[in-house]
Design an enzyme around this catalytic site. Structure first.
Site, short mmCIF file in Angstrom:
data_model
loop_
_atom_site.label_atom_id
_atom_site.label_comp_id
_atom_site.label_asym_id
_atom_site.label_seq_id
_atom_site.Cartn_x
_atom_site.Cartn_y
_atom_site.Cartn_z
N LYS A 184 16.84 -0.71 14.18
CA LYS A 184 17.26 0.50 14.92
C LYS A 184 16.83 -0.04 16.34
O LYS A 184 17.47 0.17 17.30
CB LYS A 184 16.84 2.02 14.72
CG LYS A 184 17.25 2.77 15.68
CD LYS A 184 16.74 4.20 15.43
CE LYS A 184 16.94 5.40 16.48
NZ LYS A 184 16.68 6.77 16.34
N GLU A 190 8.02 -7.22 12.04
CA GLU A 190 8.38 -7.83 10.63
C GLU A 190 10.03 -8.32 10.61
O GLU A 190 10.20 -9.51 9.98
CB GLU A 190 8.31 -7.02 9.37
CG GLU A 190 6.80 -6.47 9.32
CD GLU A 190 6.60 -5.31 10.27
OE1 GLU A 190 7.05 -5.05 11.09
OE2 GLU A 190 5.65 -4.41 9.78
N GLY A 242 15.42 6.22 11.62
CA GLY A 242 15.69 5.08 10.60
C GLY A 242 15.55 5.91 9.12
O GLY A 242 16.39 5.46 8.24
N ARG A 243 14.64 6.66 8.69
CA ARG A 243 14.61 7.37 7.51
C ARG A 243 15.65 8.15 6.92
O ARG A 243 15.91 8.56 6.01
CB ARG A 243 13.28 7.90 7.53
CG ARG A 243 12.84 9.10 8.06
CD ARG A 243 11.53 9.46 8.34
NE ARG A 243 11.11 10.57 9.24
CZ ARG A 243 10.94 9.98 10.55
NH1 ARG A 243 10.73 9.15 11.04
NH2 ARG A 243 10.75 11.17 11.37
N GLU A 328 6.81 10.28 6.65
CA GLU A 328 6.98 9.86 8.34
C GLU A 328 7.25 11.22 8.81
O GLU A 328 7.13 11.22 10.21
CB GLU A 328 7.81 8.79 8.15
CG GLU A 328 7.56 8.05 9.50
CD GLU A 328 8.27 6.70 9.54
OE1 GLU A 328 9.33 6.60 9.82
OE2 GLU A 328 7.71 5.67 9.53
N HIS A 359 3.62 7.13 -19.44
CA HIS A 359 2.82 6.35 -20.14
C HIS A 359 1.70 5.80 -19.23
O HIS A 359 0.82 4.65 -19.31
CB HIS A 359 3.24 5.38 -20.91
CG HIS A 359 4.33 5.86 -22.02
ND1 HIS A 359 3.77 6.02 -23.25
CD2 HIS A 359 5.51 6.39 -21.98
CE1 HIS A 359 4.90 6.64 -23.87
NE2 HIS A 359 5.89 6.75 -22.95
N LYS A 474 0.34 -0.57 14.94
CA LYS A 474 1.48 -1.80 15.50
C LYS A 474 0.90 -2.47 16.79
O LYS A 474 0.95 -3.53 16.92
CB LYS A 474 2.80 -1.19 15.97
CG LYS A 474 3.91 -0.59 14.60
CD LYS A 474 5.04 -0.43 15.26
CE LYS A 474 6.01 0.22 14.42
NZ LYS A 474 7.02 1.01 14.77
O1 F6P Z 1 7.15 1.79 11.66
C1 F6P Z 1 7.87 3.00 11.53
C2 F6P Z 1 9.53 2.71 11.90
O2 F6P Z 1 9.64 2.86 12.99
C3 F6P Z 1 10.24 3.69 10.86
O3 F6P Z 1 10.48 4.98 11.61
C4 F6P Z 1 11.47 2.49 10.92
O4 F6P Z 1 12.19 3.19 9.99
C5 F6P Z 1 11.02 1.55 10.61
O5 F6P Z 1 9.67 1.30 11.34
C6 F6P Z 1 11.98 0.21 11.11
O6 F6P Z 1 12.23 0.39 12.29
P1 F6P Z 1 13.38 -0.45 12.94
O7 F6P Z 1 14.54 0.00 12.22
O8 F6P Z 1 13.56 0.06 14.53
O9 F6P Z 1 13.26 -1.79 12.87
#
Ligand code: F6P
Length: 505
Positions: A184, A190, A242-243, A328, A359, A474
């Site tokens: 987003k 990452e 995002g979620r 979140e 289990h 972060k």
């Molecule tokens: O670190 C949390 C977060 O901001 C989430 O809310 C989001 O889904 C995820 O990182 C990934 O963010 P982006 O889509 O901006 O890479």
């Protein structure tokens, strides 16, 4: 901050919880009229009969909903009001599954591209690079609808752990792989690091990364600056968190996997749930009842965790998706006005697929001192394609296990003579069932969990649409990476960094 009215409702609910905690689920479940706690929407049945609630209890909870002006809050959200007050944004995820959106130019562009990938014999593998909401939703849906998967193979890489990307790349042909960089913000460490690695990998194999990489983002300018061609950028609205985003272009990998029709059916299921939640009176509204139950269990019965147990192997990733969604959104300790909460909000959400979980941690669910409510989720029919009677029989055993566990948790089995075999019971659950896990049924289920999240957030009066709690970690990782402000870190952290810096390649 609580008004006088709300304080009174709160006090009444605390008394109600004390009374109902002292009753037994066994007797409550055998009361006449108990079926009033079974809620129905289309073929979706939400059986709340195994909850520590009676008629007075549910009425008190509905009173809480009225005092929190829940209907107004729901209406505001659907109307596009700026419900995300810390970021001055609306919550636009519902708009991404309306018939209007499915007829829009944006959806047309996305589905045309998805179709072109599906038809392209030179693309055999799609790799979605994204994390959090840019990973968990599309990954979970692709797995859940594996029976409808007729497009290229799809992989999902989220972690910056090198093995995540490495172990996927070794299975891919660089000449036949499409990377979808889903972010987003297009700033997530990452995802950008994995995208850089993917670009190097393509280049190393003599492949031009341009046509092999597309972006899904709400930050088009950043994606372009990073090197993605404008025609390869699929935008989505900034008001979609995002979620909550799998319905938007974040679902591109899903669309490529299962096709446009199935993706649209999933959106239609979600849209049907939206209509139900927006227009059904509170007392019969499944999203509202389930949201109230979250608050009842967490705030009044003082149960800090909540388990999600899907009885469907293909829904194995559902608990992780719902975990991000709820935790979140509602893992907060101040209300929307920034005042400290009087009582805790969102529970710890966790879970795993049944029957396997029976289990492992079900021992704890049945006999631990802590009582943890769970949702048990199961379709009454096996997945499409498993039509032979033997599969139906197999599936019946699965569904029987689901209801057996719910009953065992609730009813228990007293055994004073052998305490190690004593089952106290009184452990609440909700049994959620539907006919078959089709794209429509899945969309409806996921939208229900989104509404449970938002509605319980409204009741707790937290902002379910921001996530400031992820920022500090972060920021500190960035500082350690750049070496700036190291004096603010502990000696132990600096020593660890020294060890990393002296590592030889
Ligand atoms: O670190 C949390 C977060 O901001 C989430 O809310 C989001 O889904 C995820 O990182 C990934 O963010 P982006 O889509 O901006 O890479």
């Amino acid at each position: 901050m609580q008004s006088n009215g709300l304080r009174q409702v709160d006090e009444a609910l605390k008394k109600m919880a004390a009374r109902l905690s002292a009753t037994s689920l066994h007797s409550l479940m055998h009361e006449p009229e108990r079926s009033q706690f079974i809620y129905q929407f289309e073929d979706l049945t939400v059986d709340c009969t195994r909850q520590l609630l009676d008629e007075d209890g549910i009425n008190a909870l509905l009173h809480l909903a009225e005092n929190c002006q829940l209907q107004t809050r729901i209406d505001e959200m659907f109307s596009g009001a700026l419900v995300n007050i810390t970021e001055h944004k609306p919550a636009q995820h519902m708009a991404a599954r309306t018939p209007d959106h499915l007829a829009s130019v944006t959806y047309q562009k996305l589905s045309t591209f998805a179709n072109s990938v599906r038809r392209n014999p030179n693309i055999t593998t799609v790799v979605n690079l994204g994390i959090g909401g840019s990973d968990l939703g599309p990954k979970m849906v692709t797995q859940a609808l594996a029976g409808f998967h007729d497009g290229p193979v799809c992989h999902f890489v989220g972690n910056i752990c090198p093995t995540d990307l490495h172990d996927v790349l070794v299975t891919c042909d660089p000449h036949k792989t499409l990377f979808i960089v889903t972010s987003k913000t297009f700033t997530t460490t990452e995802t950008i690091a994995n995208a850089m690695m993917a670009k190097h990998w393509l280049n190393r194999h003599g492949v031009d990364a341009g046509p092999a990489m597309v972006a899904v983002t709400a930050a088009e300018t950043r994606a372009q600056a990073w090197g993605i061609h404008p025609d390869h950028i699929f935008a989505f609205a900034d008001g979609i968190g995002g979620r909550y985003s799998v319905w938007s272009s974040v679902g591109l990998s899903v669309m490529i996997a299962i096709g446009i029709e199935n993706f649209s059916r999933m959106s239609a299921g979600a849209y049907a749930m939206d209509r139900h939640v927006q227009h059904t009176e509170l007392a019969q509204n499944i999203g509202v009842i389930m949201g109230l139950l979250r608050v009842w269990c967490r705030r009044y019965l003082r149960m800090p965790a909540y388990g999600l147990i899907p009885y469907d192997q293909r829904l194995a990733a559902f608990p992780a998706w719902a975990q991000q969604l709820e935790m979140e959104s509602n893992g907060k300790s101040v209300d929307r006005q920034g005042q400290p909460l009087q009582l805790p909000a969102g529970p710890l959400i966790w879970g795993a697929v049944g029957t396997s979980a029976q289990h492992s941690f079900f021992q704890w669910l049945h006999q631990s001192v802590d009582i943890t409510p769970i949702d048990v989720l199961v379709a009454t029919h096996p997945a499409a394609g498993l039509d032979e009677q033997i599969w139906h029989d197999h599936h019946k055993s699965l569904a029987i296990n689901a209801v057996a566990q719910a009953e065992a948790l609730a009813l228990g089995a007293p055994n004073p003579a052998e305490p190690h075999r004593h089952f106290s019971g009184n452990r609440p659950s909700v049994l959620i069932s539907w006919d078959q896990t089709t794209p429509y049924a899945l969309g409806r289920l996921l939208a229900l969990y989104e509404h449970i999240t938002v509605i319980s957030g409204f009741l707790w009066d937290v902002n379910s649409f921001d996530q400031w709690g992820v920022e500090l970690g972060k920021q500190m990782a960035n500082q350690l990476q750049s070496g700036e402000g190291l004096e603010n870190f502990s000696p132990a952290a600096r020593a660890f960094l020294d060890r990393l810096n002296t590592l030889r390649t």
